[in-house]
Design a protein around this motif. Structure first.
Motif, PDB file in Angstrom:
ATOM      1  N   LEU A 177       8.074  15.708  -4.725  1.00  0.00           N
ATOM      2  CA  LEU A 177       7.201  15.618  -3.565  1.00  0.00           C
ATOM      3  C   LEU A 177       7.255  14.219  -2.964  1.00  0.00           C
ATOM      4  CD1 LEU A 177       5.422  17.668  -2.257  1.00  0.00           C
ATOM      5  CD2 LEU A 177       3.490  16.785  -3.545  1.00  0.00           C
ATOM      6  N   LEU A 178       7.269  13.213  -3.860  1.00  0.00           N
ATOM      7  CA  LEU A 178       7.312  11.832  -3.409  1.00  0.00           C
ATOM      8  C   LEU A 178       8.592  11.587  -2.606  1.00  0.00           C
ATOM      9  CD1 LEU A 178       6.105   8.994  -3.483  1.00  0.00           C
ATOM     10  CD2 LEU A 178       7.235   8.638  -5.670  1.00  0.00           C
ATOM     11  N   VAL A 179       9.722  12.041  -3.175  1.00  0.00           N
ATOM     12  CA  VAL A 179      11.004  11.845  -2.496  1.00  0.00           C
ATOM     13  C   VAL A 179      10.993  12.549  -1.144  1.00  0.00           C
ATOM     14  CG1 VAL A 179      13.467  12.388  -2.578  1.00  0.00           C
ATOM     15  CG2 VAL A 179      12.311  11.502  -4.612  1.00  0.00           C
ATOM     16  N   ALA A 180      10.489  13.790  -1.144  1.00  0.00           N
ATOM     17  CA  ALA A 180      10.473  14.571   0.091  1.00  0.00           C
ATOM     18  C   ALA A 180       9.617  13.877   1.145  1.00  0.00           C
ATOM     19  CB  ALA A 180       9.917  15.970  -0.199  1.00  0.00           C
ATOM     20  N   MET A 181       8.457  13.410   0.706  1.00  0.00           N
ATOM     21  CA  MET A 181       7.530  12.760   1.631  1.00  0.00           C
ATOM     22  C   MET A 181       8.173  11.520   2.219  1.00  0.00           C
ATOM     23  SD  MET A 181       4.213  13.649   1.825  1.00  0.00           S
ATOM     24  CE  MET A 181       2.961  13.401   0.613  1.00  0.00           C
ATOM     25  N   PHE A 182       8.849  10.775   1.338  1.00  0.00           N
ATOM     26  CA  PHE A 182       9.460   9.534   1.784  1.00  0.00           C
ATOM     27  C   PHE A 182      10.601   9.824   2.756  1.00  0.00           C
ATOM     28  CE2 PHE A 182      11.090   5.287   1.545  1.00  0.00           C
ATOM     29  CZ  PHE A 182       9.925   4.568   1.369  1.00  0.00           C
ATOM     30  N   ALA A 183      11.375  10.852   2.423  1.00  0.00           N
ATOM     31  CA  ALA A 183      12.488  11.230   3.297  1.00  0.00           C
ATOM     32  C   ALA A 183      11.946  11.650   4.656  1.00  0.00           C
ATOM     33  CB  ALA A 183      13.284  12.367   2.655  1.00  0.00           C
ATOM     34  N   ALA A 184      10.899  12.447   4.644  1.00  0.00           N
ATOM     35  CA  ALA A 184      10.307  12.905   5.904  1.00  0.00           C
ATOM     36  C   ALA A 184       9.839  11.709   6.719  1.00  0.00           C
ATOM     37  CB  ALA A 184       9.139  13.842   5.615  1.00  0.00           C
ATOM     38  N   GLY A 185       9.164  10.773   6.044  1.00  0.00           N
ATOM     39  CA  GLY A 185       8.683   9.579   6.731  1.00  0.00           C
ATOM     40  C   GLY A 185       9.831   8.800   7.362  1.00  0.00           C
ATOM     41  N   SER A 186      10.948   8.669   6.622  1.00  0.00           N
ATOM     42  CA  SER A 186      12.083   7.890   7.123  1.00  0.00           C
ATOM     43  C   SER A 186      12.700   8.536   8.347  1.00  0.00           C
ATOM     44  CB  SER A 186      13.168   7.763   6.043  1.00  0.00           C
ATOM     45  OG  SER A 186      12.563   7.513   4.811  1.00  0.00           O
ATOM     46  N   ILE A 187      12.675   9.881   8.345  1.00  0.00           N
ATOM     47  CA  ILE A 187      13.278  10.568   9.495  1.00  0.00           C
ATOM     48  C   ILE A 187      12.385  10.444  10.718  1.00  0.00           C
ATOM     49  CG2 ILE A 187      13.960  12.830  10.389  1.00  0.00           C
ATOM     50  CD1 ILE A 187      14.702  13.506   7.428  1.00  0.00           C
ATOM     51  N   VAL A 188      11.081  10.623  10.498  1.00  0.00           N
ATOM     52  CA  VAL A 188      10.171  10.654  11.646  1.00  0.00           C
ATOM     53  C   VAL A 188       9.889   9.258  12.199  1.00  0.00           C
ATOM     54  CG1 VAL A 188       7.869  11.327  12.410  1.00  0.00           C
ATOM     55  CG2 VAL A 188       9.130  12.773  10.813  1.00  0.00           C
ATOM     56  N   TYR A 189       9.641   8.310  11.294  1.00  0.00           N
ATOM     57  CA  TYR A 189       9.252   6.967  11.753  1.00  0.00           C
ATOM     58  C   TYR A 189      10.372   5.977  11.508  1.00  0.00           C
ATOM     59  CZ  TYR A 189       4.829   9.350  11.214  1.00  0.00           C
ATOM     60  OH  TYR A 189       3.823  10.261  11.276  1.00  0.00           O
ATOM     61  N   PRO A 190      10.866   5.356  12.559  1.00  0.00           N
ATOM     62  CA  PRO A 190      11.895   4.335  12.364  1.00  0.00           C
ATOM     63  C   PRO A 190      11.297   3.167  11.576  1.00  0.00           C
ATOM     64  CG  PRO A 190      11.159   4.425  14.662  1.00  0.00           C
ATOM     65  CD  PRO A 190      10.515   5.566  13.975  1.00  0.00           C
ATOM     66  N   MET A 238       2.041   6.170  -6.304  1.00  0.00           N
ATOM     67  CA  MET A 238       3.001   5.983  -5.215  1.00  0.00           C
ATOM     68  C   MET A 238       2.820   7.049  -4.137  1.00  0.00           C
ATOM     69  SD  MET A 238       4.819   3.377  -5.827  1.00  0.00           S
ATOM     70  CE  MET A 238       3.388   2.663  -6.569  1.00  0.00           C
ATOM     71  N   LEU A 239       2.545   8.274  -4.601  1.00  0.00           N
ATOM     72  CA  LEU A 239       2.385   9.375  -3.656  1.00  0.00           C
ATOM     73  C   LEU A 239       1.170   9.116  -2.758  1.00  0.00           C
ATOM     74  CD1 LEU A 239       3.760  12.002  -2.980  1.00  0.00           C
ATOM     75  CD2 LEU A 239       2.265  13.171  -4.584  1.00  0.00           C
ATOM     76  N   LEU A 240       0.077   8.709  -3.382  1.00  0.00           N
ATOM     77  CA  LEU A 240      -1.121   8.397  -2.585  1.00  0.00           C
ATOM     78  C   LEU A 240      -0.800   7.275  -1.606  1.00  0.00           C
ATOM     79  CD1 LEU A 240      -4.067   8.512  -5.170  1.00  0.00           C
ATOM     80  CD2 LEU A 240      -3.072  10.319  -3.786  1.00  0.00           C
ATOM     81  N   GLY A 241      -0.068   6.253  -2.100  1.00  0.00           N
ATOM     82  CA  GLY A 241       0.290   5.126  -1.244  1.00  0.00           C
ATOM     83  C   GLY A 241       1.166   5.574  -0.080  1.00  0.00           C
ATOM     84  N   THR A 242       2.105   6.485  -0.362  1.00  0.00           N
ATOM     85  CA  THR A 242       3.011   6.944   0.689  1.00  0.00           C
ATOM     86  C   THR A 242       2.239   7.661   1.799  1.00  0.00           C
ATOM     87  OG1 THR A 242       4.668   7.247  -1.006  1.00  0.00           O
ATOM     88  CG2 THR A 242       5.132   8.214   1.129  1.00  0.00           C
ATOM     89  N   ILE A 243       1.263   8.448   1.379  1.00  0.00           N
ATOM     90  CA  ILE A 243       0.461   9.156   2.390  1.00  0.00           C
ATOM     91  C   ILE A 243      -0.221   8.140   3.300  1.00  0.00           C
ATOM     92  CG2 ILE A 243      -1.531  10.649   2.735  1.00  0.00           C
ATOM     93  CD1 ILE A 243      -0.829  11.932   0.038  1.00  0.00           C
TER      94      ILE A 243
END
Ligand SMILES: Nc1ncnc2c1ncn2[C@@H]1O[C@H](COP(=O)(O)OP(=O)(O)OP(=O)(O)O)[C@@H](O)[C@H]1O
Ligand SMILES: [Mg+2]
Lengths: 503, 329
Positions: B25-38, B284-289
């Motif tokens: 989930l963490l990896v997915a969230m991070f990947a999604a963030g990288s794609i959406v936000y430069p 980390m997951l909470l931080g990523t959110i």
């Protein structure tokens, strides 16, 4: 004879409302196997727990090697050289088998546990004791028998002066029991003092040198095994001369077979647990399942109750095909199941005895229609008397009952629902001789009233005594079905199991 | 002889599965963030996760010990705030040397843990109640020390707060990150390679059995609360380094974040099963959110809470599923 390693003098222990031990003396010598005998609730486990400091005695003293000691707890007992297997498996289900054997005394180097060493030594020990289990598997995933063996392996490996085994054989089969006895004899010859509790008189006579008999928390006496006949032993334990031990006669045969079967299973199986099998049980019939440990006995009956879901075959209950997706469906069709592991799957320790007994009936009635108080009391009272649950106090928390009496409470819970089909998985585990005969009688009389019973027991004699029909299992496969006519003997069944064929 | 030990081939353990899910989930969230936000998918964002949540990581690690024994520690946020206050007060008002203040503050945290553990074990008080009392006590003591926020001007602190350890070209670490990682490594080692750690798991599995097996139950249970107390006060100090101030109003609700991180990291609230590594992933997951919301910019920070709530629910359901497939035989 050398001096006693362990001595208890005038020990008393009371629990609220119960005098579990009253002024008991007990001696244990090095190099002997000593059996502690008594009915359910006689105080055997309490004596052991006082000895190992789980309970503090109210009066009396414990001497170890002649010196008075006050044992503060199991940890202290271990350092004093007393190693114990308590009644009911007391290990941690969330840890691996290997870790359960070594926890608290792990080999370590520079403060760090050496896991490889633990795994290696555990594997070695398990092989030495012929316990076929992967040491890396979680203990909770193992059968009760394996858990019991692991507890024994742990206790034996803590090489101690005194080894205490409280009903170590209650879930074991002949072979495992033999192996355990070999180990016990070897330890005895090395000078270890062994205290052994069992309700199987055969085992006690086979392995013990002396015995101490308790009745109602009082000492009856200490006897060399060779000098005490079984009749006298039972007399000492129960305080009356027993006639209940006589052979039960299984009602002859066989008009009932014509009736519609209560349960008809065709090709029912579950991958990895039991191969597909057929089974028919008629009203008033007692069907026994025989087989060694791990032959699939428990697995088979769990499928019949929906506790596990079959992946092949069909089941009809009372003539109607049903899909057993869960226990509630089976219960709705009048099936009751008394599981083998009372600690984790049955008894609710915080509820009272009475509450535990009416639990299944209440659930069957639906929670919105509570039983009337009077009715409850009447029912509970009736079954507590029928099964001789002791102490006969329905308001006592179930956790305070002795092991055998807890088993009776579970049995009562299912009997009270008056099922059409009663499935009993090891119902007499840990139950004393007198009560065992009572329970067997009860099963027979239930069958006479038209209840169908599916009965699992590790004791072949017991299966033979009460069942009309015997299903023999081996290697998770049903290999034979035999009618219980006079000529069938335990040896005969063992032979079928060994050869894998009907002769 | 006996053939019935294992049911089926060895599967992935449920506690492993839970950690893997969190990691995925963490990896997915991070990947999604990288794609959406430069700019999201940079090393510095990862490091910032550690920097911003270092104190929470340390506190949640302590919480993991307690939860593994089957307990709970609600006092962690308050003890952290108290530690920071005490530290600031001793440094600023009494001008004690740093070398004396830091160990003293940590000792206070350990002492708090000991007190609560002692009460829980010997008087058989529910951990929930005992640590709730501890929480009120610590929070109250903060305000006894000072009602107002105390800014820290001590040179050691201000310097520390500015220290950056370069890592590659564009990425900088702070000492907090290193301390957080060291605590993580230490906790992992303690839980898996010491008798104390194994006893923690055993007690969580069955305290009764642990006692009968001759394990030091009292010492271990109290020890777990002491570890949690130590981690809370260390976390409080890290927070003080981060903000260069202390206040009785800091870190309100941190205990709940810590519990959430532990649960999301796959540790069972009933005890006996879980990993500190999972806890770190949970933090980390909470931080990523939070970071994602910051990049998003327009959503209010309360959305973090909503996301955490949803996640918690999902993870508890997941544990339920994994758990029931485990106990079925
Ligand atoms: N913790 C407890 N609180 C209250 N009563 C107890 C407790 N433990 C045991 N008892 C009572 O003490 C008596 C002796 O129990 P004990 O467990 O020693 O019997 P036992 O001889 O081991 O029986 P079994 O063969 O059934 O295991 C019983 O009447 C039991 O109900
Ligand atoms: Mg007993």
């Amino acid at each position: 004879m050398p001096g006693a390693v362990l001595e208890m003098i005038g020990v008393s222990k009371g629990f609220p409302g119960v005098r579990a031990l009253a002024d008991v003396d007990f001696r244990l010598f090095p190099g002997e196997i000593h059996a502690l005998m008594g009915e359910n609730g006689a105080g055997k486990s309490t004596l052991i727990k006082v000895l190992t400091g789980v309970h503090a005695a109210d009066a009396g003293e414990v001497r170890l090697g002649g010196d008075r000691v006050s044992v503060t707890g199991p940890q202290h007992a271990q350092t004093l050289g007393i190693s114990t297997v308590y009644q009911e498996v007391n290990l941690c289900p969330n840890l691996t088998v290997a870790e359960n054997v070594f926890i608290g005394r792990e080999p370590s180097k520079a403060g760090a546990i050496r896991w490889r060493e633990i795994r290696r030594r555990a594997a070695e020990l398990l092989t030495r004791f012929h316990v076929d289990v992967d040491p890396g598997v979680r203990l909770g995933a193992c059968s009760l028998a394996i858990q019991q063996l692991v507890a024994i392996v742990r206790a034996v490996d803590i090489s101690a002066k005194v080894l205490i085994l409280d009903e170590p054989t209650s879930s074991l089969d002949r072979d495992e029991v033999e192996q355990l006895f070999t180990v016990m004899r070897r330890l005895r010859d090395d000078g270890v003092a062994i205290l052994f509790v069992s309700h199987f008189l055969d085992q006690v006579y086979e392995v013990s040198d002396r015995m101490t008999v308790l009745r109602n928390g009082r000492l009856v006496g200490e006897f060399p095994t060779a000098d005490l006949s079984r009749i006298d032993l039972v007399g000492h334990m129960t305080g009356r001369m027993l006639s209940t031990l006589e052979q039960l006669h299984v009602p002859e045969e066989t008009a009932r077979v014509q009736a519609e079967p209560v349960l008809k299973a065709q090709g029912v199986g579950r991958r990895g647990s039991i191969a597909p099998f057929d089974l028919e049980i008629h009203p008033g019939e007692v069907v026994g399942l025989a087989g060694l440990l791990g032959s699939g006995r428990t697995e088979a009956v769990r499928l019949m109750f929906g506790a596990d879901v079959a992946d092949s075959g069909t089941v009809a209950l009372g003539g109607k095909p049903v899909s057993l997706r869960g226990p509630n469906i089976a219960i709705d069709h009048g099936v009751a199941f008394c599981p083998e592991n009372r600690k984790s799957e049955g008894l609710i320790e915080d509820l009272t005895v009475g509450e535990n007994i009416v639990l299944a009936l209440q659930a069957a009635n639906g929670w919105l229609r509570p039983l009337s108080q009077a009715k409850r009391q009447e029912l509970v009272g009736r079954y507590m008397t029928a099964l001789r649950i002791n102490p006969a106090d329905p308001d006592m928390p179930a956790r305070n009952l002795s092991g055998g009496n807890q088993q009776k409470v579970l049995l009562a819970r299912w009997l009270i629902t008056q099922p059409k089909l009663l499935i009993l998985d090891e119902p007499t585990r840990g139950i004393d001789v007198g009560a065992k005969a009572e329970i067997q009688k009860l099963v027979v009389s239930l069958a006479e009233d038209g209840v169908a019973v599916l009965f699992v027991s590790a004791e072949l004699e017991e299966v033979l005594r009460i069942s009309h029909k015997i299903e023999v299992l081996r290697d998770r496969r049903l290999i034979a079905e035999i009618g219980n006519i006079g000529s069938v003997t335990p040896e005969g069944i063992l032979e079928i199991i060994a050869n894998g064929t009907t002769s | 002889m006996t053939t019935l030990g294992m049911r089926g081939p060895v599967r992935i353990r449920r506690e492993h599965a839970a950690v893997l899910v969190t990691f995925g989930l963490l990896v997915a969230m991070f990947a999604a963030g990288s794609i959406v936000y430069p700019g999201f998918g940079s090393g510095q964002v990862v490091v910032d996760l550690f920097i911003d949540n270092g104190f929470l990581l340390v506190i949640a690690i302590g919480m993991t010990f307690v939860i593994l024994t089957g307990g709970i520690d609600l006092s962690v946020g308050a003890v952290a705030a108290l530690s920071a206050m005490l530290c600031a007060f001793l440094l600023e008002q009494w001008h004690w040397p740093v070398a004396a203040v830091l160990p003293l503050v940590l000792l206070v945290g350990i002492g708090f843990g000991f007190g609560m553990g002692y009460v829980i074990h010997h008087f058989e008080i529910q951990p929930f109640i005992a640590t709730l009392a501890g929480m009120f006590l610590a929070r109250g003591l903060c305000f006894v020390i000072s009602i107002d926020q105390i800014s820290i001007t001590n040179p050691f602190f201000t310097e520390w707060a500015q220290t950056r350890i370069p890592l590659g070209e564009e990425t900088n670490l702070t000492p907090t990150v290193l301390i957080g990682l060291a605590v993580l490594a230490g906790a992992f080692w303690t839980l898996h390679y010491t008798r104390f750690g194994r006893a923690v798991y055993a007690i969580g599995g069955s305290a009764q059995s642990a006692l009968l097996m001759g394990l030091p139950v009292a010492r271990t249970r109290i020890g777990a609360y002491m570890v949690s107390g130590l981690c809370s006060s260390l976390g409080g100090l890290l927070f003080a380094f981060y903000t260069i101030s202390a206040s009785g109003l800091h870190e309100v609700g941190t205990e709940l974040d810590a519990i959430a991180a532990v649960v999301i990291g796959g540790t069972l609230l009933t005890g006996g099963s879980g990993y500190v590594v999972g806890t770190a992933l949970g933090v980390m997951l909470l931080g990523t959110i939070q970071t994602m919301l910051r990049f998003q910019g327009t959503l209010s920070s309360w959305w973090t809470r909503i996301a955490i709530g949803v996640l918690l629910l999902l993870f508890i359901l997941l544990q339920r599923l994994l758990g029931s497939s485990r106990t079925r035989r």
